[in-house]
Enzyme design. Sequence first.
Site, PDB file in Angstrom:
ATOM      1  N   SER A 115       0.834  -1.201   0.000  1.00 38.43           N
ATOM      2  CA  SER A 115       0.000   0.000   0.000  1.00 38.43           C
ATOM      3  C   SER A 115       0.877   1.263   0.000  1.00 38.43           C
ATOM      4  O   SER A 115       1.652   1.459  -0.924  1.00 38.43           O
ATOM      5  CB  SER A 115      -0.957  -0.076   1.199  1.00 38.43           C
ATOM      6  OG  SER A 115      -1.898   0.948   1.182  1.00 38.43           O
ATOM      7  N   ASP A 166     -10.140  -2.099  -6.319  1.00 33.54           N
ATOM      8  CA  ASP A 166      -9.477  -1.502  -5.157  1.00 33.54           C
ATOM      9  C   ASP A 166      -9.672   0.010  -5.201  1.00 33.54           C
ATOM     10  O   ASP A 166      -9.021   0.705  -5.972  1.00 33.54           O
ATOM     11  CB  ASP A 166      -7.983  -1.846  -5.192  1.00 33.54           C
ATOM     12  CG  ASP A 166      -7.228  -1.293  -3.993  1.00 33.54           C
ATOM     13  OD1 ASP A 166      -7.811  -0.496  -3.227  1.00 33.54           O
ATOM     14  OD2 ASP A 166      -6.055  -1.659  -3.830  1.00 33.54           O
ATOM     15  N   HIS A 197      -8.377  -3.805  -1.801  1.00 35.76           N
ATOM     16  CA  HIS A 197      -7.108  -3.450  -1.183  1.00 35.76           C
ATOM     17  C   HIS A 197      -6.722  -4.538  -0.188  1.00 35.76           C
ATOM     18  O   HIS A 197      -7.532  -4.940   0.636  1.00 35.76           O
ATOM     19  CB  HIS A 197      -7.285  -2.119  -0.449  1.00 35.76           C
ATOM     20  CG  HIS A 197      -6.024  -1.344  -0.304  1.00 35.76           C
ATOM     21  ND1 HIS A 197      -5.408  -0.735  -1.370  1.00 35.76           N
ATOM     22  CD2 HIS A 197      -5.272  -1.051   0.778  1.00 35.76           C
ATOM     23  CE1 HIS A 197      -4.330  -0.104  -0.949  1.00 35.76           C
ATOM     24  NE2 HIS A 197      -4.223  -0.285   0.349  1.00 35.76           N
TER      25      HIS A 197
HETATM   26  C1  MLT Z   1      -1.426   5.896   0.022  1.00 31.55           C
HETATM   27  O1  MLT Z   1      -1.781   6.843   0.690  1.00 31.55           O
HETATM   28  O2  MLT Z   1      -0.245   5.633  -0.234  1.00 31.55           O
HETATM   29  C2  MLT Z   1      -2.502   5.020  -0.517  1.00 31.55           C
HETATM   30  O3  MLT Z   1      -3.689   5.721  -0.625  1.00 31.55           O
HETATM   31  C3  MLT Z   1      -2.722   3.818   0.287  1.00 31.55           C
HETATM   32  C4  MLT Z   1      -2.788   4.084   1.759  1.00 31.55           C
HETATM   33  O4  MLT Z   1      -3.844   4.412   2.288  1.00 31.55           O
HETATM   34  O5  MLT Z   1      -1.800   3.953   2.406  1.00 31.55           O
END
Ligand code: MLT
Length: 214
Positions: A115, A166, A197
């Site tokens: 992520s 996602d 996700h």
């Molecule tokens: C990010 O902020 O890198 C992506 O949206 C995924 C997350 O929530 O970490």
Amino acid sequence: MSGAGGAGAVDLDAWPHVFEPGDRDAPVLLTLHGTGGNEQEITALVPHLWPGAGVLSPRGRANEQGMTRWFRRMGEGVFDVDDVIVRAGELVAFVAAARERYELGDRRIIAAGFSNGANIGVATALLHPETLDRVVAFSGMYPFADRDPLGDVSAVELVLLNGAADPMAPSASVDRLVEVARAHGATVERHVRPGGHGLAQSDVDAAREWLAAR
Ligand code: MLT
């Protein structure tokens, strides 16, 4: 840390991280946790990806309402790209300092991120391929919004493992990542599974196979 782009030295003692040497002839996996995660929990992935690999696992240095992250964002999926670039530079300095401190010599360092950790791993490889040229990105996306700050990244190989539905890493953004990275010379393998996700067993299996072929 000195220098906005991470050009200065990093004080490793002031940057929480895990290091485990692993087998000398195995690579070191640079594990990068997701939002709200930490440097300890993400290391649980390593035995599933490459048994015997070394582990280098830093903690993200951005903070969003108490949640640890790698860079600032204005909202979900709306990234502060200037901060992404600065933080990628910091991660480069961290890797350089760790390489020296832990005497890693020419051992290959491969990033594996989830992520937000996938996003900083991809950003770092695409901006600094001389430091990081292999990235396993679980539920990652394009980290540079409408910008394209890439140079030649023909040394870079990415494997992208995403859910088809996602909302946090939308397919259109992953499409853009594939398109921009390939346009600048990167080799990109993409796996899409049903679902959203997360980190599915099929993602881990595909990542392990990809790593074994490297
Ligand atoms: C990010 O902020 O890198 C992506 O949206 C995924 C997350 O929530 O970490």
